[in-house]
Design a protein around this motif. Structure first.
Motif, short mmCIF file in Angstrom:
data_model
loop_
_atom_site.label_atom_id
_atom_site.label_comp_id
_atom_site.label_asym_id
_atom_site.label_seq_id
_atom_site.Cartn_x
_atom_site.Cartn_y
_atom_site.Cartn_z
N GLU A 40 1.06 -0.87 0.21
CA GLU A 40 -0.13 0.10 -0.12
C GLU A 40 1.32 1.24 -0.01
O GLU A 40 0.34 2.27 -0.45
N SER A 41 2.21 1.04 0.95
CA SER A 41 2.65 3.13 0.65
C SER A 41 3.32 2.40 -0.80
O SER A 41 3.69 3.88 -0.92
N GLN A 42 3.85 1.52 -1.03
CA GLN A 42 4.26 2.06 -2.70
C GLN A 42 3.55 2.43 -3.60
O GLN A 42 3.50 3.00 -4.38
N GLU A 43 2.16 1.99 -3.19
CA GLU A 43 1.11 2.72 -3.99
C GLU A 43 0.92 3.89 -3.78
O GLU A 43 0.31 4.66 -5.12
N MET A 44 0.90 4.10 -2.50
CA MET A 44 0.45 5.10 -2.69
C MET A 44 1.86 6.05 -2.94
O MET A 44 1.47 7.43 -3.36
N PHE A 45 3.16 6.22 -2.90
CA PHE A 45 4.30 6.69 -3.11
C PHE A 45 3.91 6.93 -5.01
O PHE A 45 4.56 8.31 -5.20
N TYR A 46 3.70 6.09 -5.71
CA TYR A 46 3.66 5.64 -7.01
C TYR A 46 2.41 6.83 -7.55
O TYR A 46 2.11 7.12 -8.62
N TYR A 47 0.99 7.02 -6.67
CA TYR A 47 0.05 7.76 -7.23
C TYR A 47 0.15 9.42 -7.03
O TYR A 47 0.29 9.69 -7.71
N LYS A 48 1.77 9.79 -6.40
CA LYS A 48 2.42 11.11 -6.25
C LYS A 48 2.66 11.72 -7.94
O LYS A 48 2.56 12.87 -7.74
N GLN A 49 3.81 10.58 -7.31
CA GLN A 49 4.18 10.73 -9.09
C GLN A 49 2.68 10.92 -9.99
O GLN A 49 3.16 10.92 -10.75
N TYR A 50 2.55 10.01 -10.01
CA TYR A 50 1.38 9.73 -11.48
C TYR A 50 0.50 11.18 -11.31
O TYR A 50 0.66 11.95 -12.21
N GLU A 51 0.25 11.80 -10.05
CA GLU A 51 -0.80 12.72 -10.31
C GLU A 51 0.48 13.94 -10.73
O GLU A 51 -0.55 15.13 -11.15
N GLN A 52 1.82 14.13 -10.52
CA GLN A 52 2.76 14.94 -10.95
C GLN A 52 2.90 14.71 -12.39
O GLN A 52 2.96 15.77 -13.62
N ILE A 53 2.55 13.44 -12.81
CA ILE A 53 2.57 12.84 -14.28
C ILE A 53 1.83 13.90 -15.16
O ILE A 53 1.43 14.19 -16.25
N LYS A 54 0.60 13.39 -14.50
CA LYS A 54 -0.69 13.81 -14.95
C LYS A 54 -1.13 15.93 -14.63
O LYS A 54 -1.15 15.74 -16.42
N LYS A 55 0.04 16.43 -14.52
CA LYS A 55 -0.08 17.44 -14.52
C LYS A 55 0.58 18.05 -15.17
O LYS A 55 -0.14 18.66 -16.13
N ASP A 56 1.52 18.15 -15.65
CA ASP A 56 2.84 18.16 -15.96
C ASP A 56 2.52 17.43 -17.75
O ASP A 56 2.95 18.05 -18.90
N TYR A 57 2.59 16.41 -18.15
CA TYR A 57 1.86 16.15 -18.80
C TYR A 57 0.81 14.86 -19.26
O TYR A 57 0.55 13.84 -19.65
N PRO A 58 -0.57 15.90 -19.14
CA PRO A 58 -1.80 15.40 -19.65
C PRO A 58 -2.02 14.47 -20.91
O PRO A 58 -2.92 13.28 -20.52
N SER A 59 -1.12 14.79 -21.72
CA SER A 59 -1.76 13.28 -22.95
C SER A 59 -1.11 12.42 -22.51
O SER A 59 -1.95 11.28 -23.45
#
Length: 261
Positions: free
Chosen positions: A85-104
Motif C-alpha cells: 500500500e505504501s508503494q501504491e501511495m508513493f507511485y500515485y503521487k508521481q502519477y499526479e505530477q505526470i498527469k499535471k505536467d503531461y496530461p496527454s
C-alpha cells in the motif's frame, strides 16, 4: 518493435488451495484501501493502475511467487500488505505530477488500453542483428495471457534489459521441471527442433545468430516479448527483418487461447 508468442495452460500453486487463496485474496482489499485513503474516484484509480500496469503486475506476480515459496505467512502478511500500500501511495503521487505536467500521456490509459513494456531509448541501433551472439541492447519480458472472448489482455509483465546473456525472461509460470525456461534466447546455426527442414538462423544473413521467442519444445503456456527502442536517423531508417513463425494448433482451446504472433 514488439513480437509476442503465446500458448496457454493452467498453473497450479505449490501451496494447498485454501491456504494460497487466503493470502492471495489480500491483494484486492489492499488496492481498495489505497483508493479509499487517496480519496479518488474509481475511474481515476483505474486509470492510474493502467498507467502503471507493468509495475503493478510485476509487484503482484512477486507477491504470488512469495506466497508459493512460503515466504509470506501469518506472521508477516500484514506488514507485506502495508508495504504494498505504501508503494501504491508513493507511485500515485508521481502519477499526479505526470498527469499535471503531461496530461496527454495519461489520456491513452483511461480506456484500459494495453500498455507496452518499458524500454530505454538507445541513441542508435544496438546489436540489432544479434551479431555479438548475445541479447545486449535488447529488452526481454515474459507475461501471462488473460485474454477473453471479448478482449485481448496480457498481464503480469516481468523482465527488462537483457545485457550480454544468451537467454532471458526466465518464466516461472510454465511449471517446467527441466531447469530454466527462457522465453527469449539466442539461436545459433542449425536445424529447428520442431521443424528440422527449417534453419534456426536465416541463411542470407551475415550475423550468424538469431533470436528465438518462445520456449520451443518446453510444455505449457508462456508469453515472450522482445523489444528495442532507438532514435531513428537517416542512417538507420531502413530496417528489414527475416523471421519464421511456428504455432501449435492445440485441441480444446478457444480462439482467444490459441498461440499467436
Amino acid at each position: 518493435m514488439l513480437f509476442s508468442i503465446n500458448s496457454l495452460a493452467q498453473n497450479k500453486p505449490l501451496l494447498d488451495g485454501e491456504e494460497y487463496e487466503y493470502y492471495a485474496s489480500r491483494w484486492k482489499p489492499a488496492m481498495k484501501d489505497v483508493e479509499r485513503r487517496l480519496g479518488v474516484s474509481d475511474n481515476d484509480f483505474k486509470t492510474f493502475q493502467n498507467f502503471y500496469r507493468l509495475r503493478n503486475d510485476s509487484m503482484q506476480l512477486e507477491f504470488h511467487r512469495k506466497i508459493r515459496q512460503g515466504k509470506i505467512t501469518d506472521k508477516n502478511i500484514d506488514g507485506y500488505v502495508a508495504f504494498i500500500e505504501s508503494q501504491e501511495m508513493f507511485y500515485y503521487k508521481q502519477y499526479e505530477q505526470i498527469k499535471k505536467d503531461y496530461p496527454s500521456s495519461i489520456d491513452e490509459y483511461a480506456d484500459g488500453s494495453q500498455p507496452k513494456p518499458f524500454a530505454v531509448c538507445n541513441p542508435g541501433c544496438t546489436n540489432i542483428d544479434f551479431s555479438n551472439g548475445t541479447l545486449s541492447g535488447w529488452n526481454a519480458y515474459y507475461a501471462i495471457n488473460n485474454s477473453t472472448s471479448s478482449k485481448d489482455s496480457l498481464t503480469n509483465f516481468a523482465g527488462g534489459a537483457c545485457g550480454a546473456v544468451t537467454g532471458a525472461a526466465n518464466d516461472p509460470n510454465t511449471n517446467f521441471s527441466g531447469g530454466n525456461d527462457y522465453q527469449v534466447s539466442i539461436a545459433k546455426p542449425g536445424k529447428d527442433p520442431l521443424a528440422p527442414s527449417v534453419p534456426r538462423v536465416y541463411p542470407g544473413g551475415t550475423s550468424g545468430f538469431a533470436a528465438r521467442l518462445g520456449d520451443s519444445t518446453n510444455p505449457n503456456q508462456g508469453v515472450a516479448i522482445l523489444n528495442q527502442t532507438f532514435n531513428v536517423t537517416a542512417a538507420n531508417s531502413n530496417l528489414t527483418y527475416e523471421y519464421a513463425v511456428f504455432l501449435e494448433n492445440p485441441t480444446g482451446h478457444s480462439f482467444y487461447e490459441q498461440p499467436f504472433f
